[in-house]
Design a protein around this motif. Structure first.
Motif, PDB file in Angstrom:
ATOM      1  N   GLU A 194     -72.455   4.720 -11.850  1.00 17.48           N
ATOM      2  CA  GLU A 194     -71.758   4.039 -12.939  1.00 17.48           C
ATOM      3  C   GLU A 194     -71.436   2.627 -12.488  1.00 17.48           C
ATOM      4  O   GLU A 194     -71.078   2.400 -11.321  1.00 17.48           O
ATOM      5  N   LEU A 195     -71.540   1.669 -13.419  1.00 16.00           N
ATOM      6  CA  LEU A 195     -71.314   0.269 -13.083  1.00 16.00           C
ATOM      7  C   LEU A 195     -69.972  -0.205 -13.623  1.00 16.00           C
ATOM      8  O   LEU A 195     -69.629   0.041 -14.794  1.00 16.00           O
ATOM      9  N   TYR A 196     -69.233  -0.888 -12.774  1.00 20.07           N
ATOM     10  CA  TYR A 196     -67.896  -1.368 -13.100  1.00 20.07           C
ATOM     11  C   TYR A 196     -67.828  -2.880 -12.933  1.00 20.07           C
ATOM     12  O   TYR A 196     -68.543  -3.463 -12.117  1.00 20.07           O
ATOM     13  N   PHE A 197     -66.926  -3.494 -13.704  1.00 17.72           N
ATOM     14  CA  PHE A 197     -66.654  -4.923 -13.526  1.00 17.72           C
ATOM     15  C   PHE A 197     -65.208  -5.111 -13.110  1.00 17.72           C
ATOM     16  O   PHE A 197     -64.287  -4.616 -13.773  1.00 17.72           O
ATOM     17  N   HIS A 198     -65.013  -5.841 -12.019  1.00 19.72           N
ATOM     18  CA  HIS A 198     -63.682  -6.101 -11.481  1.00 19.72           C
ATOM     19  C   HIS A 198     -63.133  -7.385 -12.097  1.00 19.72           C
ATOM     20  O   HIS A 198     -63.588  -8.479 -11.767  1.00 19.72           O
ATOM     21  N   ARG A 199     -62.149  -7.219 -12.991  1.00 15.01           N
ATOM     22  CA  ARG A 199     -61.463  -8.384 -13.556  1.00 15.01           C
ATOM     23  C   ARG A 199     -60.401  -8.833 -12.570  1.00 15.01           C
ATOM     24  O   ARG A 199     -59.430  -8.104 -12.306  1.00 15.01           O
ATOM     25  N   THR A 200     -60.569 -10.011 -12.007  1.00 11.99           N
ATOM     26  CA  THR A 200     -59.647 -10.500 -10.984  1.00 11.99           C
ATOM     27  C   THR A 200     -58.480 -11.250 -11.625  1.00 11.99           C
ATOM     28  O   THR A 200     -58.355 -11.332 -12.838  1.00 11.99           O
ATOM     29  N   TRP A 201     -57.596 -11.795 -10.803  1.00  6.29           N
ATOM     30  CA  TRP A 201     -56.309 -12.325 -11.223  1.00  6.29           C
ATOM     31  C   TRP A 201     -56.325 -13.850 -11.241  1.00  6.29           C
ATOM     32  O   TRP A 201     -57.153 -14.501 -10.611  1.00  6.29           O
ATOM     33  N   ALA A 202     -55.351 -14.394 -11.939  1.00  4.18           N
ATOM     34  CA  ALA A 202     -55.144 -15.842 -11.950  1.00  4.18           C
ATOM     35  C   ALA A 202     -54.433 -16.265 -10.675  1.00  4.18           C
ATOM     36  O   ALA A 202     -53.727 -15.477 -10.030  1.00  4.18           O
ATOM     37  N   ASN A 210     -68.093  -6.509 -23.547  1.00  5.01           N
ATOM     38  CA  ASN A 210     -68.687  -6.118 -24.824  1.00  5.01           C
ATOM     39  C   ASN A 210     -70.208  -6.226 -24.782  1.00  5.01           C
ATOM     40  O   ASN A 210     -70.916  -5.410 -25.380  1.00  5.01           O
ATOM     41  N   GLU A 211     -70.712  -7.203 -24.086  1.00  4.55           N
ATOM     42  CA  GLU A 211     -72.158  -7.423 -24.008  1.00  4.55           C
ATOM     43  C   GLU A 211     -72.861  -6.440 -23.077  1.00  4.55           C
ATOM     44  O   GLU A 211     -73.993  -6.034 -23.335  1.00  4.55           O
ATOM     45  N   THR A 212     -72.209  -6.089 -22.002  1.00  2.00           N
ATOM     46  CA  THR A 212     -72.884  -5.324 -20.943  1.00  2.00           C
ATOM     47  C   THR A 212     -72.541  -3.845 -20.926  1.00  2.00           C
ATOM     48  O   THR A 212     -73.296  -3.038 -20.381  1.00  2.00           O
ATOM     49  N   GLY A 213     -71.387  -3.468 -21.466  1.00  2.00           N
ATOM     50  CA  GLY A 213     -70.960  -2.074 -21.402  1.00  2.00           C
ATOM     51  C   GLY A 213     -70.438  -1.649 -20.047  1.00  2.00           C
ATOM     52  O   GLY A 213     -70.247  -0.447 -19.801  1.00  2.00           O
ATOM     53  N   LEU A 214     -70.173  -2.602 -19.158  1.00  3.95           N
ATOM     54  CA  LEU A 214     -69.599  -2.257 -17.853  1.00  3.95           C
ATOM     55  C   LEU A 214     -68.188  -1.697 -18.037  1.00  3.95           C
ATOM     56  O   LEU A 214     -67.487  -2.034 -18.995  1.00  3.95           O
ATOM     57  N   ILE A 215     -67.773  -0.859 -17.099  1.00 10.46           N
ATOM     58  CA  ILE A 215     -66.435  -0.265 -17.129  1.00 10.46           C
ATOM     59  C   ILE A 215     -65.454  -1.217 -16.448  1.00 10.46           C
ATOM     60  O   ILE A 215     -65.725  -1.736 -15.353  1.00 10.46           O
ATOM     61  N   LEU A 216     -64.330  -1.458 -17.071  1.00 11.15           N
ATOM     62  CA  LEU A 216     -63.366  -2.436 -16.570  1.00 11.15           C
ATOM     63  C   LEU A 216     -62.471  -1.877 -15.472  1.00 11.15           C
ATOM     64  O   LEU A 216     -61.926  -0.779 -15.594  1.00 11.15           O
ATOM     65  N   ILE A 217     -62.294  -2.662 -14.411  1.00 11.99           N
ATOM     66  CA  ILE A 217     -61.227  -2.457 -13.424  1.00 11.99           C
ATOM     67  C   ILE A 217     -60.228  -3.589 -13.663  1.00 11.99           C
ATOM     68  O   ILE A 217     -60.483  -4.737 -13.294  1.00 11.99           O
ATOM     69  N   PRO A 218     -59.071  -3.309 -14.266  1.00  9.36           N
ATOM     70  CA  PRO A 218     -58.184  -4.376 -14.755  1.00  9.36           C
ATOM     71  C   PRO A 218     -57.173  -4.908 -13.738  1.00  9.36           C
ATOM     72  O   PRO A 218     -55.970  -5.025 -14.022  1.00  9.36           O
ATOM     73  N   SER A 219     -57.637  -5.275 -12.574  1.00 13.64           N
ATOM     74  CA  SER A 219     -56.710  -5.756 -11.537  1.00 13.64           C
ATOM     75  C   SER A 219     -55.918  -6.971 -12.000  1.00 13.64           C
ATOM     76  O   SER A 219     -54.714  -7.072 -11.755  1.00 13.64           O
TER      77      SER A 219
END
Length: 246
Positions: A117-125, A158-167
């Motif tokens: 499964e592919l995930y995307f890591h949303r990083t922080w400001a 929305n474009e890729t369907g990757l699963i979010l990691i909401p860090s």
């Protein structure tokens, strides 16, 4: 579960405590991190094309098994249950920097790890007074940077369907809702240097976010290092709300 991250120093932040936190909760999670400091999606794709051997290779957040390895050698070495991708922090809120590199990486990962499964890591400001050289891209404004990260990554998801990691969401919520981390008014910064996470609550919170994301389970407060249990309870509440939804 075995997780492979193709990242940079922000995935190093995420991995430092993940294996330890999982073990403490009876979860069997092994982590492999391929990281280059400051590495963008564009550079990762270039490294694949050139088979560059400049990745650091870290296992379970602390064991450097090798240095100077290629991405290809690791992604072909064994089967992974999950693979995470992320943009370099200063471009995380700039949608135009993601493609076509992210799609190319997704295709490459799916070719070599078809069951993962592919995930995307949303990083922080960055911190409000960060001296990072690229903070100017967001007018040196933490809230603007966070908003731009959300805008760009929501579009990518929305474009890729990757699963979010909401860090990034968890860290921003902690800044706004836990008095200890109200840095503007004299509280403690969650950053080590204005952009990387601290070795205490910052990296703990990000690892906890990953744990909840990968297990799909609520995280319960447990003692960790010398961290304050009252603060741990507040962090767990935020992680559960954002990741689990309750």
């Amino acid at each position: 579960m075995k997780i492979l991250s193709i990242g940079n120093s922000f995935s190093v932040d995420a991995h430092e405590y993940l294996h330890k936190l999982a073990m403490a909760r009876g979860e069997n999670i092994e982590t492999v991190n391929l990281a280059i400091g400051g590495c963008s999606l564009e550079r990762h794709w270039g490294n694949i094309l050139n088979n560059s051997d400049n990745y650091g290779h870290c296992i379970n957040g602390e064991i450097w098994a090798e240095k100077d390895v290629t991405l290809e050698s690791i992604i072909k070495s064994e089967e992974f249950d999950a693979v995470t991708l992320q943009q370099v922090s200063h471009f995380s809120g700039r949608y135009e920097t993601y493609q076509p590199y992210l799609n190319n990486l997704i295709q490459y990962v799916r070719k070599h790890q078809p069951n993962a499964e592919l995930y995307f890591h949303r990083t922080w400001a960055y911190e409000i007074d960060s001296t990072h050289s690229e903070f100017y891209l967001y007018d040196n404004d933490q809230k603007r940077m966070y908003g731009e990260i959300i805008k760009a990554t929501d579009k990518i998801l929305n474009e890729t369907g990757l699963i979010l990691i909401p860090s990034g969401d968890v860290i921003q919520a902690m800044r706004e809702r836990i008095a200890k981390f109200d840095y503007k008014n004299g509280g403690e910064s969650l950053c080590l240097d204005g952009f990387h996470m601290s070795h205490t609550y910052g990296r703990y919170a990000v690892a906890l976010t990953w744990l909840a994301t990968f297990t799909g389970k609520r995280v319960e407060p447990l003692p960790f290092m010398e961290l304050d249990m009252g603060i741990i309870e507040q962090i767990c509440d935020i992680v559960n709300e954002i990741v689990i939804g309750k």
